[in-house]
Scaffold this motif. Structure first.
Motif, PDB file in Angstrom:
ATOM      1  N   ARG A  64      -1.208   0.095  -5.683  1.00 31.46           N
ATOM      2  CA  ARG A  64      -2.091   0.564  -6.759  1.00 31.46           C
ATOM      3  C   ARG A  64      -3.222   1.420  -6.193  1.00 31.46           C
ATOM      4  NH1 ARG A  64      -4.637  -3.970 -10.607  1.00 31.46           N
ATOM      5  NH2 ARG A  64      -2.489  -4.699 -10.389  1.00 31.46           N
ATOM      6  N   LEU A  65      -3.705   1.041  -5.018  1.00 29.84           N
ATOM      7  CA  LEU A  65      -4.764   1.812  -4.363  1.00 29.84           C
ATOM      8  C   LEU A  65      -4.226   3.148  -3.865  1.00 29.84           C
ATOM      9  CD1 LEU A  65      -6.428  -1.048  -2.248  1.00 29.84           C
ATOM     10  CD2 LEU A  65      -7.104  -0.219  -4.513  1.00 29.84           C
TER      11      LEU A  65
ATOM     12  N   ALA B  27       4.099  -5.861  -8.564  1.00 30.38           N
ATOM     13  CA  ALA B  27       3.354  -4.981  -9.471  1.00 30.38           C
ATOM     14  C   ALA B  27       2.162  -5.664 -10.127  1.00 30.38           C
ATOM     15  CB  ALA B  27       4.291  -4.428 -10.541  1.00 30.38           C
ATOM     16  N   SER B  28       2.283  -6.949 -10.414  1.00 26.34           N
ATOM     17  CA  SER B  28       1.220  -7.651 -11.137  1.00 26.34           C
ATOM     18  C   SER B  28       0.224  -8.357 -10.218  1.00 26.34           C
ATOM     19  CB  SER B  28       1.835  -8.680 -12.094  1.00 26.34           C
ATOM     20  OG  SER B  28       2.615  -9.625 -11.364  1.00 26.34           O
ATOM     21  N   ILE B  29       0.442  -8.280  -8.915  1.00 19.97           N
ATOM     22  CA  ILE B  29      -0.462  -8.949  -7.973  1.00 19.97           C
ATOM     23  C   ILE B  29      -1.734  -8.122  -7.817  1.00 19.97           C
ATOM     24  CG2 ILE B  29      -0.770  -9.661  -5.566  1.00 19.97           C
ATOM     25  CD1 ILE B  29       2.210 -10.347  -5.505  1.00 19.97           C
ATOM     26  N   ALA B  30      -2.865  -8.744  -8.064  1.00 17.30           N
ATOM     27  CA  ALA B  30      -4.149  -8.020  -8.037  1.00 17.30           C
ATOM     28  C   ALA B  30      -4.444  -7.426  -6.668  1.00 17.30           C
ATOM     29  CB  ALA B  30      -5.279  -8.963  -8.449  1.00 17.30           C
ATOM     30  N   LYS B  31      -3.955  -8.080  -5.611  1.00 19.74           N
ATOM     31  CA  LYS B  31      -4.247  -7.624  -4.252  1.00 19.74           C
ATOM     32  C   LYS B  31      -3.193  -6.670  -3.702  1.00 19.74           C
ATOM     33  CE  LYS B  31      -4.784 -12.020  -3.206  1.00 19.74           C
ATOM     34  NZ  LYS B  31      -5.017 -13.290  -2.483  1.00 19.74           N
TER      35      LYS B  31
ATOM     36  N   SER C  19      -4.373  -2.355  14.165  1.00 23.62           N
ATOM     37  CA  SER C  19      -4.829  -3.684  13.764  1.00 23.62           C
ATOM     38  C   SER C  19      -4.811  -3.800  12.238  1.00 23.62           C
ATOM     39  CB  SER C  19      -6.245  -3.946  14.284  1.00 23.62           C
ATOM     40  OG  SER C  19      -7.138  -2.963  13.807  1.00 23.62           O
ATOM     41  N   ASN C  20      -4.466  -4.974  11.767  1.00 24.17           N
ATOM     42  CA  ASN C  20      -4.360  -5.231  10.334  1.00 24.17           C
ATOM     43  C   ASN C  20      -5.751  -5.405   9.726  1.00 24.17           C
ATOM     44  OD1 ASN C  20      -3.990  -6.465   7.772  1.00 24.17           O
ATOM     45  ND2 ASN C  20      -1.985  -7.201   8.393  1.00 24.17           N
ATOM     46  N   GLN C  21      -6.065  -4.589   8.720  1.00 32.04           N
ATOM     47  CA  GLN C  21      -7.364  -4.693   8.040  1.00 32.04           C
ATOM     48  C   GLN C  21      -7.270  -5.432   6.710  1.00 32.04           C
ATOM     49  OE1 GLN C  21      -9.824  -1.160   7.944  1.00 32.04           O
ATOM     50  NE2 GLN C  21      -8.622  -0.196   9.561  1.00 32.04           N
ATOM     51  N   TYR C  22      -6.060  -5.774   6.341  1.00 33.09           N
ATOM     52  CA  TYR C  22      -5.831  -6.397   5.035  1.00 33.09           C
ATOM     53  C   TYR C  22      -5.922  -7.910   5.179  1.00 33.09           C
ATOM     54  CZ  TYR C  22      -3.562  -7.007   0.466  1.00 33.09           C
ATOM     55  OH  TYR C  22      -3.278  -7.339  -0.839  1.00 33.09           O
ATOM     56  N   ARG C  23      -7.140  -8.411   5.182  1.00 34.49           N
ATOM     57  CA  ARG C  23      -7.376  -9.789   5.587  1.00 34.49           C
ATOM     58  C   ARG C  23      -7.336 -10.808   4.446  1.00 34.49           C
ATOM     59  NH1 ARG C  23     -11.971  -6.729   5.656  1.00 34.49           N
ATOM     60  NH2 ARG C  23     -13.740  -7.491   4.440  1.00 34.49           N
ATOM     61  N   ILE C  24      -7.077 -10.366   3.220  1.00 36.59           N
ATOM     62  CA  ILE C  24      -7.103 -11.332   2.113  1.00 36.59           C
ATOM     63  C   ILE C  24      -5.715 -11.734   1.634  1.00 36.59           C
ATOM     64  CG2 ILE C  24      -9.381 -10.678   1.259  1.00 36.59           C
ATOM     65  CD1 ILE C  24      -7.958  -9.119  -0.978  1.00 36.59           C
ATOM     66  N   ARG C  25      -4.697 -11.291   2.328  1.00 38.19           N
ATOM     67  CA  ARG C  25      -3.347 -11.710   1.954  1.00 38.19           C
ATOM     68  C   ARG C  25      -2.587 -12.099   3.217  1.00 38.19           C
ATOM     69  NH1 ARG C  25       0.925  -8.456  -1.958  1.00 38.19           N
ATOM     70  NH2 ARG C  25       2.276 -10.236  -2.359  1.00 38.19           N
TER      71      ARG C  25
ATOM     72  N   TYR D 229      -7.852  -2.151 -12.662  1.00 32.88           N
ATOM     73  CA  TYR D 229      -8.315  -3.461 -12.242  1.00 32.88           C
ATOM     74  C   TYR D 229      -9.224  -4.022 -13.342  1.00 32.88           C
ATOM     75  CZ  TYR D 229      -6.707  -3.082  -7.401  1.00 32.88           C
ATOM     76  OH  TYR D 229      -5.922  -3.000  -6.280  1.00 32.88           O
ATOM     77  N   PRO D 230      -9.368  -5.357 -13.416  1.00 36.45           N
ATOM     78  CA  PRO D 230     -10.346  -5.904 -14.356  1.00 36.45           C
ATOM     79  C   PRO D 230     -11.707  -5.252 -14.118  1.00 36.45           C
ATOM     80  CG  PRO D 230      -9.003  -7.658 -13.445  1.00 36.45           C
ATOM     81  CD  PRO D 230      -8.642  -6.414 -12.684  1.00 36.45           C
TER      82      PRO D 230
END
Length: 197
Positions: free
Chosen positions: A48-49, A40-44, A138-144, A11-12
């Motif tokens: 990758r995690l 692959a190139s999507i930061a979110k 429940s979905n915890q991935y709230r930024i996408r 990550y940056p």
């Protein structure tokens, strides 16, 4: 100007997630990810995690059957199952009652539209047993934003499976996910950040 990236998490450096990574998690089940190239190139992107935290994971990038030839060879030589909610999928609870356990879990990483395309281009995947969840967490991935209600990120899906099938502790993976969300949102204007809280 290209941003400087952390050599460990990739990550940056401004949004490095290394401080959220726990000791590596070993699993009996091998996680095989078929990742659409655009992911692959999507930061979110959460695969990758997963790669930072799981020791028994392999990621193949592509779309066509030719792209996934090595993945196909690996998968067909093992007791594999596709994590996908199709009409023939059985629940993980049913899977744990079977005498022959699976040792490889296949996850398609991409939007629903991209996942459908990968399935269409790789009919061999539909010949594999399919597994799903009796009840979605429940979905915890709230930024996408998800395309469908109750969708899970690849990390959440893999974590839930490993928790139910192998009884691994899901908390380290969720801590890493939430850490990534913290890093990705910390530079957002407050009114935009509020949407994700």
């Amino acid at each position: 100007m290209k941003r400087s990236c952390c050599p460990n998490c990739c990550y940056p450096k401004a949004t490095c997630v290394c401080k959220y990574v726990s000791p590596p998690i070993s699993t009996h089940t091998k996680v095989v990810v078929l990742q659409h190239p655009s992911e692959a190139s999507i930061a979110k992107n959460t695969v990758r995690l997963l790669a930072l935290q799981l020791t028994n994971i392999e990621i193949f990038n592509g779309e066509s059957s030719r792209d996934f030839e090595k993945a196909k060879q690996l998968i067909t030589s093992r007791q594999s199952a596709l994590l996908y909610p199709n009409e023939k999928a059985i629940s993980i609870e049913q899977l744990t009652q079977q005498q022959q356990p699976i040792d490889t879990l296949i996850i398609i990483d991409g939007t629903w539209k991209k996942a459908h395309k990968i399935l269409a281009l790789n009919p061999w995947l539909t010949e594999l047993p399919s597994v799903t969840f009796a009840e979605l967490p429940s979905n915890q991935y709230r930024i996408r934003k998800a395309e469908q209600q109750n969708s899970l990120s690849s990390l959440e899906a893999a974590t839930q499976f490993l928790h139910e099938y192998e009884n691994i502790d899901p908390q380290p993976l969720f801590t890493l996910l939430n850490g990534m969300i913290t890093e990705q949102t910390k530079y957002m204007p407050q009114h935009i950040k509020a949407r994700y809280d």
